[in-house]
Design an enzyme around this catalytic site. Structure first.
Site, PDB file in Angstrom:
ATOM      1  N   GLN A  83      -5.078   4.982   1.235  1.00 16.75           N
ATOM      2  CA  GLN A  83      -4.544   4.634  -0.167  1.00 16.75           C
ATOM      3  C   GLN A  83      -4.173   3.469  -0.407  1.00 16.75           C
ATOM      4  O   GLN A  83      -2.870   3.197  -0.419  1.00 16.75           O
ATOM      5  CB  GLN A  83      -3.706   6.223  -0.587  1.00 16.75           C
ATOM      6  N   PHE A  84      -4.917   2.616  -1.342  1.00 17.54           N
ATOM      7  CA  PHE A  84      -4.467   1.359  -1.660  1.00 17.54           C
ATOM      8  C   PHE A  84      -3.212   1.561  -2.539  1.00 17.54           C
ATOM      9  O   PHE A  84      -2.444   0.678  -2.867  1.00 17.54           O
ATOM     10  CB  PHE A  84      -5.221   0.463  -2.145  1.00 17.54           C
ATOM     11  N   THR A  85      -3.272   2.664  -3.355  1.00 17.13           N
ATOM     12  CA  THR A  85      -2.360   3.021  -4.469  1.00 17.13           C
ATOM     13  C   THR A  85      -0.839   2.856  -4.229  1.00 17.13           C
ATOM     14  O   THR A  85       0.022   2.731  -4.976  1.00 17.13           O
ATOM     15  CB  THR A  85      -2.711   3.743  -5.656  1.00 17.13           C
TER      16      THR A  85
END
Length: 154
Positions: A83-85
């Protein structure tokens, strides 16, 4: 590297309507990599420490209701989801900036290596989402218990 660890009674991830990973009692882990994370991160002391913490963090309760047991102690499963967020910067405006996130090609390699390095030390099943895909997570957060680990703080 950042991890958001949630103690769960069950968790599953679907992509395009297909179930791609499912676990029972254990930990659902959202894993993100930052711009400062590079090819040298895997195998480094902080890499080894974060993996050790993940499987040995005492966030499961014993018979007295105290956090004395780890994933290893309870033989729990892991669901690992990239999850890059986790590297969202919300300081300015209303739209998050993701410039602090690792470039996708490198993040994919780092995530795959993370999964490969966790598997041998995980006591139960290790399932994953699909990197770069829109995923739907369905889980029961048990407690609720949510812990964050950041490689910059270890």
């Amino acid at each position: 590297m950042r991890l958001v660890i949630q103690r769960v009674t069950d968790a599953r991830v679907t992509v395009g309507g297909d179930n791609v990973g499912e676990i029972g009692k254990g930990l659902m882990v959202l894993a993100g990599f930052g711009r400062e994370d590079g090819e040298e991160l895997p195998g480094s002391p902080v890499w080894k420490k974060i993996i050790d913490k993940l499987v040995n963090l005492r966030i499961f309760t014993d018979d007295a209701g105290k956090f004395n047991l780890s994933l290893t102690d309870v033989g729990g499963d892991l669901l690992l989801v990239s999850q890059f967020t986790l590297y969202a910067d919300c300081r300015k405006g209303r739209r998050p900036s993701f410039t602090g996130a690792c470039p996708p090609e490198l993040a994919d390699r780092l995530f795959e290596r993370f999964v490969d390095d966790v598997r041998p030390v995980a006591p139960g099943r290790v399932e994953t989402g699909v990197f770069g895909e829109e995923m739907f997570l369905d889980f029961t957060n048990w407690g609720p218990v949510t812990i964050t680990l950041d490689s910059d703080e270890l």
